[in-house]
Design a protein around this motif. Structure first.
Motif, short mmCIF file in Angstrom:
data_model
loop_
_atom_site.label_atom_id
_atom_site.label_comp_id
_atom_site.label_asym_id
_atom_site.label_seq_id
_atom_site.Cartn_x
_atom_site.Cartn_y
_atom_site.Cartn_z
N ILE B 140 3.61 21.91 -14.58
CA ILE B 140 4.32 20.55 -14.50
C ILE B 140 3.61 19.28 -13.19
CG2 ILE B 140 6.56 19.74 -14.47
CD1 ILE B 140 8.11 22.46 -14.41
N GLU B 141 3.26 18.49 -13.56
CA GLU B 141 3.07 17.38 -12.61
C GLU B 141 3.65 16.11 -12.94
OE1 GLU B 141 -1.19 16.43 -13.30
OE2 GLU B 141 -1.83 19.06 -13.16
N GLN B 142 3.65 15.69 -12.30
CA GLN B 142 4.49 14.34 -11.85
C GLN B 142 3.13 12.95 -11.22
OE1 GLN B 142 7.79 13.20 -9.22
NE2 GLN B 142 8.63 13.40 -11.49
N HIS B 143 2.81 11.96 -11.58
CA HIS B 143 1.85 11.20 -11.12
C HIS B 143 3.12 9.62 -11.00
CE1 HIS B 143 -0.89 13.62 -13.44
NE2 HIS B 143 -0.78 14.16 -12.74
N SER B 144 3.12 9.18 -9.64
CA SER B 144 3.91 8.32 -9.13
C SER B 144 3.21 7.58 -8.50
CB SER B 144 5.09 8.74 -8.60
OG SER B 144 5.61 9.59 -8.65
N HIS B 145 3.24 6.25 -8.76
CA HIS B 145 2.41 4.44 -8.23
C HIS B 145 3.50 4.31 -7.37
CE1 HIS B 145 -1.10 5.96 -11.11
NE2 HIS B 145 -0.17 6.19 -11.86
N TYR B 146 3.04 3.58 -6.73
CA TYR B 146 3.51 2.72 -5.50
C TYR B 146 3.00 1.38 -5.14
CZ TYR B 146 6.79 7.32 -4.87
OH TYR B 146 7.92 7.73 -5.34
N LEU B 147 3.95 0.05 -5.24
CA LEU B 147 3.08 -0.83 -4.19
C LEU B 147 4.27 -1.00 -2.91
CD1 LEU B 147 1.93 -3.53 -6.61
CD2 LEU B 147 0.86 -1.93 -5.31
N GLY B 148 3.76 -1.30 -1.76
CA GLY B 148 4.59 -1.52 -0.71
C GLY B 148 3.93 -2.58 0.69
N ILE B 149 4.89 -2.86 1.09
CA ILE B 149 4.38 -3.41 2.30
C ILE B 149 4.59 -3.15 3.44
CG2 ILE B 149 5.79 -5.79 3.15
CD1 ILE B 149 6.31 -6.42 0.38
N PRO B 150 3.72 -2.78 4.45
CA PRO B 150 3.71 -2.09 5.41
C PRO B 150 3.42 -3.23 6.51
CG PRO B 150 1.52 -2.60 4.91
CD PRO B 150 2.21 -2.97 3.71
N LEU B 151 4.17 -2.31 7.50
CA LEU B 151 4.47 -3.27 9.11
C LEU B 151 3.85 -2.76 10.07
CD1 LEU B 151 5.19 -6.55 9.89
CD2 LEU B 151 7.26 -5.18 9.77
N GLU B 152 3.15 -2.98 11.03
CA GLU B 152 2.79 -2.37 12.06
C GLU B 152 2.49 -2.56 13.19
OE1 GLU B 152 -0.93 -0.56 10.71
OE2 GLU B 152 -1.93 0.05 13.05
N LEU B 153 2.88 -2.13 14.46
CA LEU B 153 2.96 -2.88 15.31
C LEU B 153 1.56 -2.31 16.14
CD1 LEU B 153 3.70 -4.94 17.82
CD2 LEU B 153 5.32 -3.19 18.40
N ARG B 154 1.00 -2.76 16.81
CA ARG B 154 -0.29 -1.66 17.83
C ARG B 154 -0.27 -2.22 19.03
NH1 ARG B 154 -5.89 -0.99 13.87
NH2 ARG B 154 -4.66 0.36 12.39
N TYR B 155 -0.93 -1.44 19.62
CA TYR B 155 -1.53 -1.96 21.12
C TYR B 155 -2.41 -1.22 21.36
CZ TYR B 155 -1.34 -2.65 26.50
OH TYR B 155 -1.67 -2.95 27.64
N TYR B 156 -3.56 -1.88 21.66
CA TYR B 156 -4.70 -1.60 22.25
C TYR B 156 -4.88 -1.76 23.73
CZ TYR B 156 -6.31 -3.45 17.40
OH TYR B 156 -6.48 -3.65 16.35
N PHE B 157 -5.95 -0.73 23.93
CA PHE B 157 -6.33 -0.18 25.67
C PHE B 157 -7.50 -0.82 25.62
CE2 PHE B 157 -2.55 2.53 23.63
CZ PHE B 157 -2.21 3.34 25.21
N ASN B 158 -7.64 -1.16 26.99
CA ASN B 158 -8.84 -1.41 27.16
C ASN B 158 -9.75 -0.65 27.76
OD1 ASN B 158 -11.38 -2.87 28.32
ND2 ASN B 158 -10.27 -4.56 29.30
N SER B 159 -10.94 0.11 26.66
CA SER B 159 -11.94 1.25 27.44
C SER B 159 -12.23 0.69 28.61
CB SER B 159 -11.87 1.91 26.17
OG SER B 159 -12.91 0.82 25.63
#
Lengths: 202, 267
Positions: B140-159
């Protein structure tokens, strides 16, 4: 002789390889009755009971059904191949079936749904006997019953597959020396089709 | 007199601030990037509803079911980075494909079951009031399709290396179900399609919306002003709402997602 040949042919059919595991015994332990399978109505091909506190249970868990039913003009005989204390023991029920049941085919077993037969050799012609290696001998049964709790048809992929015969039994009997034999907690869940139902009524 | 001194002081301060601002103008600019991201999401799930399956294991009556869930996500994201290249906020549009399957698993020997009959299908019980009815089902299979809105906060380190950056990320996704298809693989295909609903109706469809939160880390390779690539690994923290369907997922720490990202700076 004819009966023996037909039974032998039926047993051969029972032992024939089957691709279907529907005929396999599906054994699930009953935690409330150690050593016995659960009471089920799914055609798990299991049975069991306590015989004087000793476990009697289904003898095979392979792809062959270890039991068969024979109908003749007067009786329905149900033979359960089993084990008790590591040795072979078969329990054979003989139930009076009058003409109202018309057991021509295994589908006709549906008529037994919900029926209960008192096992009392002093009052009815119902009987139980044991066969096998040093089987207990029953001279009389003074109380007990076998009830067909549910008999239902199984359909697989929209086609008829088998009839499930499930129920319970218990009885008290006397042996030849007057010793008592208590059979309690009895249950059976059997899948029946043309390979393990034999009709001698014709 | 004091009033005049105060006015002149203010004018000088304003002029000085303006001049300083003009000098540092290139460094105070916010940076804008476009990303294309792609990757799998690994989700651990709870056991599916096994009630309809008839045991096939003989002694011990074992139900040998293999259930699996796979998710792939792809997104296009816009990123705005602070002038000092540390903080970044990212959002965009995300597509997700979720695949679930309940199927056969190779049998293992159970207790003394030596004569196990090896099949690649199940007896699947369907509702029938008067009879015990089974359908022979391979999966038995279920195939689901989604459209979404990601919201991401990043902190970059100075290497200290101009072409290599590491970062921490916190992300919240809001995914909307845009399509779902339930499929049953019958052993006997002929004429069985109309009965698929009898099988799939015993399992839930995904909820129309799913919200989840992640935390993780990653790194980028490439000059900030040029095209770069990166990898990130985000741990699924919790799910706010939304069943994923026939295989229930854990509400917390259900898994993680791994993504490869292509960075395209916007001028």
């Amino acid at each position: 002789m004819k009966k023996l040949i037909i039974i032998a042919a039926a047993l051969l059919a029972m032992t024939a390889c089957s691709k279907s595991d529907f005929k396999q015994t599906q054994y699930i332990d009953d935690p409330d009755y150690p050593g016995l399978p659960i009471y089920s109505e799914m055609g798990y091909n299991t049975y069991g009971a306590y015989i004087n506190e000793q476990v009697f249970t289904v003898s095979s868990h392979g792809s062959n059904r270890p039991f068969y039913l024979v109908a003749d003009r007067e009786c329905l005989t149900m033979t359960l191949y089993g084990w008790r204390e590591g040795t072979n023991l078969n329990m054979v029920f003989t139930l009076p079936i009058d003409s109202t049941y018309h057991l021509e085919d295994y589908h006709d077993l549906l008529a037994l749904d919900g029926k209960r037969f008192d096992i009392d050799t002093t009052a009815t012609s119902c009987n139980v006997k044991f066969e096998g290696y040093y089987p207990p001998t029953i001279t009389s049964i003074y109380s007990g019953y076998i009830s067909f709790e549910k008999i239902q048809q199984v359909i697989v992929d929209k086609e008829d597959a088998e009839i499930i015969v499930s129920g319970k039994f218990q009885f008290r009997a006397f042996g030849p020396d007057g010793n008592r034999l208590d059979v309690v907690g009895g249950r059976f869940d059997l899948g029946v089709d043309q390979t393990n139902f034999i009709n001698f009524r014709r | 007199m004091r009033k005049r001194i105060f006015i002149w002081s203010c004018l000088l301060l304003l002029a000085g601030t303006t001049a300083k601002a003009q000098e540092t103008a290139p460094q105070s600019q916010w940076h804008h990037n476009l990303y294309v991201e792609l990757g799998p999401k690994f989700t651990s799930h709870l056991s599916p509803n096994l009630e309809p399956f008839r045991p096939t294991g003989g002694w011990g009556a074992y139900i040998n079911v293999d259930s699996r869930m796979r998710t792939w996500q792809a997104s296009a994201r816009y990123e705005i980075v602070s002038p000092n290249y540390h903080w970044a906020l990212r959002t965009g549009l995300q597509y997700g494909f979720n695949y679930k399957r309940i199927g056969y698993k190779q049998a293992e020997e159970v207790f003394h079951t030596m004569d196990y009959v090896d099949t690649e299908w199940y007896y699947f019980q369907v509702d029938n009031e008067n009879q015990l009815e089974y359908l022979l089902v391979k999966g038995i299979e279920q195939h689901s399709h989604y459209l979404g809105i990601p919201l991401e906060l990043r902190y970059y380190f100075n290497s200290g290396i101009e072409t290599f950056r590491m970062y921490l990320a916190a992300e919240a996704d809001l995914d909307f179900l845009v399509g779902n298809r339930n499929k049953v693989n019958f052993l006997n295909k002929d004429g069985m399609a109309p009965y698929a609903k009898q099988v799939t109706e015993q399992y839930a469809n995904p909820d129309p919306m799913n919200a989840s939160a992640y935390f993780g880390a990653g790194f980028q390779v490439g000059d900030r002003s040029g095209i770069g690539v990166g990898f990130n690994w985000l741990v699924h923290l919790f799910e706010i709402n939304g069943s994923t369907g026939m295989l229930p997922t854990k509400p917390k720490f259900a898994g993680s997602k791994l993504q490869i990202e292509l960075l395209i700076p916007l001028k």
